[in-house]
Each structure stands twice: as structure tokens, then as C-alpha cells.
Design an enzyme around this catalytic site. Structure first.
Site, short mmCIF file in Angstrom:
data_model
loop_
_atom_site.label_atom_id
_atom_site.label_comp_id
_atom_site.label_asym_id
_atom_site.label_seq_id
_atom_site.Cartn_x
_atom_site.Cartn_y
_atom_site.Cartn_z
N GLU A 1 -43.23 -61.95 -1.46
CA GLU A 1 -42.29 -60.83 -1.34
C GLU A 1 -40.95 -61.17 -1.98
OE1 GLU A 1 -44.11 -58.46 -0.88
OE2 GLU A 1 -43.51 -57.56 1.03
N THR B 1 -38.12 -49.34 -5.11
CA THR B 1 -37.62 -49.83 -3.83
C THR B 1 -36.13 -50.15 -3.93
OG1 THR B 1 -39.76 -50.80 -3.37
CG2 THR B 1 -37.94 -51.60 -2.05
#
Lengths: 319, 319
Positions: free
Chosen positions: A132, A185
Site C-alpha cells: 500500500e 485516490t
């Protein structure tokens, strides 16, 4: 060497944020998800020999989340061999469904299987978080943790990391609708204000506490009353075409609650039964019927299990 | 008429805010608390015939929380008679332990008993909140609800009011230390900022969700890890002499966590056993030993029951 030499692992998509649970709560879906295949190779280090189901991802292990995760695990385990990985994407990227997290979780789970499970599944979370970090610039856990562990997972704290599988005793079904529009995002995060009004904060954590109580006390009505996002959804809704109409349609069709999955553009709705979840799917599809926007839709139970072994190497392939 | 004509009700002190549960979470103590005595009178309306245990409270029913609560209930029930009340204060005012809430809760419970229980205990919460409106200017529920219902109670929402008794399956003991210094709730509230940093908010609701999970899954360690207040305690601690030292001493003595009770000045600490809670009491007492500040201290279990009937009128007094 053949496909049958590989350990094959599946890790599912996930819904993070969950209305009032911004940055701390996520849950797993049964599908879609990604597969990572892994086998030992004699030379040290990590190679990615194939990526399927998606174009444009790098096979450089330093530039791909599965490579990063595997490298981190090999360094930690200090083994005298390397691993070869394949990534089989089974879900869209940039959907708000934790695509990079599913890949990262599958990689961590697969390498752990290959090594004879030196780590518990929970101990794999920090490795998957490294994926991530590569994908989004911050090592968040609210997708990788439910993708690994299944069900609902709370990330109480990052310092120290405190990941709590909730073991929710409540059957829940999730409808996910992914409108195929691009939404970064980074944009969804950048529009958030750095401060929040105290009164909104109080309502938000009141709802999160209510959601926790509803989930853990198996109270559908309380879950439903608590599934609100006072802070982020109002700021982000405009990024997702027809979001408000889709949410309203989901609630009218009987969903317990609905919101933005992760930072969008996917929309999720929770229901008490599979039938209800299918009706919610249809209701949202109707909202988009004449919009010219293509949809992926999924209806799945919130499963108790997250990442899982799909197949082991067949016997003839083993030494 | 004699004392024995009265229905006598006790309602306990409460701890609101509970670290990360600002404005939404509270729990009951076993003691201290207030008693409200009530009996029917022929003339309509509410009179307060005696107030004991405290000086300076008004016997005008429109100026006393027990009068306000009783008036509201009589109006709602539309009965052709009135009630006479006595208030027996058993706890300090301005302590941060929900003094006005205990009086309000006891009044609501007592009048309900007199009327033959037309309301469930949960339905009494809005009536008791009217006492809070008089006492503090806002009809908050996070003291009156646990005082009425016992145990831990979540106030998920005010609009609509949603009060959730948590039914915590965990034995918990509370040490309360009340340093006898004056601290106005209005001052403690006025120093709070109107906005909170998003990152602190996320940590706060992560902890609240952790606290809920710890309480409901009966996990002492998780309760302990979650009992933090990132936002309000740092702003208010300076209002309470020796707060930081007292909290540190409580944690060193084995408390699961500690914080400011309500808006202070009382300090609460939660422990897993009565013995531990007594050790915590001693540790905090030592902190204040040479400070010149007098203390009230209480060590009680967090009880399942809140407000309760102490005694009914004896038979000879009934018609």
C-alpha cells in the site's frame, strides 16, 4: 515448469471507510479479488514472471506491490533462495475496492504459504501494508487487513499498529457497484479538509460506536441507524456521478445503509439477506441505466475468511 | 404524614466522556448518588418540600432539576393530582460525576413508580434530560442515560434521540477521585476548540471503536489500549491540579486506563478487579497527599443496574 508448480492464493476486494469508519474500518468481500501465484527459485531475490488480467503494471519487483511485499518478506526471513511470482488480476484498478491491497494481501499470504507459514495471517498485515505504501504513498491497513483476515476489521491505531478482527456474529450481504469513471485516490483525499467541526466529529464517532455495537450485538436496526457519514461523503459525493441517486435507490430498495467504498468511485450497500442485496443491485443499475456509464456490479456475502489458498503444487511437481 | 409515605428512589453518579467517548459514552457507578422521595398530593402541580444534604438549591420546582422533571412528566401523563418531592443529595455538586443527572434520573424514576410505571426506564431518558437542560443549558443524555439504565450506555444520536444500553459482559471497577476544587462545566466547555484536526479525529474514533469492541468482546487488553483521549484531555488537563501525575499514578498502579470524568475535576480510572481499583485509589491519594487539596474518593463496580427503588410506602400509610 508448469502452472501446477505454483502455490496459488486468492485475496478479496475490500470496502474501506464504511461510512462513519473513515480510515479505521474495513470489510472483505467474497469476490472479486486477485490471485498471486508463487514458487521457489534458486537464485535469490524476487521476479515477476507474468501479470495477467490487466495491462500496464510493471514486472519490476520494486515497482509492483506484489514484488515489494515479497521482497520485504524475503529480507525478514533471510532465506537462501528467491521467489517467482505471477499476478492474476481479477478486479478493476482505481475502483475504491482495494485493488492494490488485494494484490498485496495475496502476495503476503502466498509467500507465507511457500515458506511453511512462519507468520500468522495477522502478522502478514505489516508486510502487505508495504504494498500500500508503494501504491498510494501511505502504508494504510484498512484494506489489506480485511483482505487478509476476512470479515470486518478495525485498525484502532497505527502507532503502534493495532489491527482487530471483529468476528461479527451477523450475516451481512454487500452490493458493490463500480461506475467505470476515473477517480484518483489522491484527488479524493486532497479535497478533504484538514480540520473537522467538533459537532460533526461527535456525530461521526457516535455513529461509529453505534455501528460497532450493532455489528457486535447482532442488531441489524442499529447497524442501519449508524451507517452515516457526516463528514467525508458530503465532501466527496460530487466526484461520483449519480452517487446521491444511487444511494437513495439502495435505501429505498431495503439496504441497511450505503456509502462510498474507500475513496470511490465504487458504491457499497449492506443488506441483511442475499435477496435484498440483489434487489439493491437492480435498483442502482436502474439509476445508471441511461447514463452512458458502464458498471461492474458484485453481490457477495461478507465472508468470515479473507485471503485463502486456491491450490497447492500437485504432487508430481514436488521434489 | 411520615417518611414512610414516600416512594424512595436512588440514582447513581456517572462518568461521562470516558476518554475517547466524548459526548456519546457514559457509565454508572454504584455510589455515590442521590435519592428522590415522592408522594401524591391532592392539589395539582409539583412541590419540593425538602432538600437535604446540600445548601443553596432552590425548592421552587421551576428552578430545581427534580421539579422540572416531575412537571414535565405530570404534563405528559395529564393526571388530576400533584406530587410532593424531597431531594436527598448524596453526592457533591460540580464534581464532574453527573450530580444534576443523578437528581434528574431519580426524579424521573420515582415519579414513574408513583404513577404505576407508565414508561419503561429507557423512555424516562428524555424526561431526565429536561433536568440537564435546566442545570447546564443543554439537554445532554450521557449522564442521565447511564444513571437511569446502569452499565455503559451509548448516546449514538440526539436527533433523533438514540440511547443504547450496551450490556457490557465485562466486570469492571471504577476508582473515582474528586479533588475538591471548583471547576465550572461552562469553563471546561468554553476552552474546547470548535474544530478538531482530522488526524486527531481519526485516532479518537479508532480508539472509541476499539473501546466498544473491547467492552463488547470482553477484552481487557483492548479496553486498556483504547482508553485514550487525543483531543479534549490535553486541552483540559491544566484545569485539574495534579491531573497528569494522578493519571500516571493510576496507570502505574495497574489501572486499565484513566481520564477526566465528565468535564472534571473528578478523575476516573477503570480496573479489572476490586483489589486493583483500591490500589489505584491509594496511588492517587498519595499524589495529592501534601497538596492541601481535599479529596472524595469512591471505588465501585460498574453496576448492571442504574436508578432503583429504595423503598415503597409501608402498608399502613397506603389507603
Amino acid at each position: 515448469m508448469k502452472d501446477s508448480d505454483f502455490i496459488k492464493v486468492f485475496a478479496p476486494a475490500t470496502v474501506a471507510n464504511v461510512c462513519c469508519g473513515f480510515d479505521v474500518l474495513g470489510f472483505a468481500l467474497d469476490q472479486p479479488g486477485d490471485e498471486v501465484w508463487v514458487r521457489q527459485k534458486e537464485s535469490p531475490g524476487v521476479t515477476i514472471s507474468a501479470i495477467e488480467g490487466i495491462c500496464g503494471l510493471s514486472t519490476d519487483p520494486a515497482e509492483n506491490v506484489v514484488g515489494i511485499v515479497a521482497q520485504k518478506m524475503l529480507r525478514e526471513l533471510d532465506v537462501p533462495f528467491g521467489v517467482e511470482l505471477q499476478l492474476h488480476k481479477g478486479m478493476p484498478v482505481g475502483s475504491g475496492l482495494g485493488s492494490s491491497a488485494a494484490s498485496s494481501a495475496a502476495a503476503a499470504f502466498a509467500v507465507n504459504e511457500l515458506m511453511g507459514r512462519p507468520f500468522t495471517t495477522q502478522e502478514l498485515v505489516p508486510f502487505a501494508m508495504e504494498g500500500e505504501r508503494l501504491a498510494s504513498g501511505s502504508a494504510h491497513a484498512d484494506n489489506v487487513a480485511p483482505s487478509l483476515l476476512g470479515g470486518f476489521v478495525l485498525v484502532r491505531s497505527y502507532d503502534p499498529l493495532d489491527v482487530i478482527p471483529l468476528g461479527v456474529p451477523l450475516e451481512l450481504y454487500c452490493t458493490v457497484v463500480h461506475p467505470q469513471v476515473e477517480l484518483k485516490t489522491s484527488l479524493a483525499r486532497s479535497i478533504l479538509k484538514k480540520d473537522i467541526p467538533l459537532q460533526k466529529g461527535i456525530r461521526q464517532w457516535g455513529n461509529l460506536a453505534g455501528l460497532m455495537a450493532g455489528l457486535l450485538k447482532a442488531d441489524y436496526s442499529l447497524v442501519s441507524r449508524s451507517l452515516h457519514d457526516e463528514i467525508f461523503e458530503p465532501e466527496r459525493a460530487f466526484l461520483i456521478p449519480l452517487f446521491r441517486q444511487a444511494k437513495e435507490a439502495a435505501l429505498e430498495a431495503g439496504a441497511l445503509g450505503a456509502g462510498i467504498s474507500g475513496s470511490g468511485p465504487s458504491i457499497f450497500a449492506l443488506s441483511a439477506t442475499a435477496t435484498q442485496a440483489r434487489q439493491v443491485e437492480q435498483a442502482i443499475q436502474q439509476v445508471y441505466a441511461n447514463s452512458g456509464i458502464d458498471l461492474n456490479t458484485y453481490v457477495t456475502q461478507v465472508p468470515e475468511q479473507g485471503a485463502r489458498l486456491v491450490s497447492q503444487p500437485t504432487l508430481h511437481a514436488q521434489k
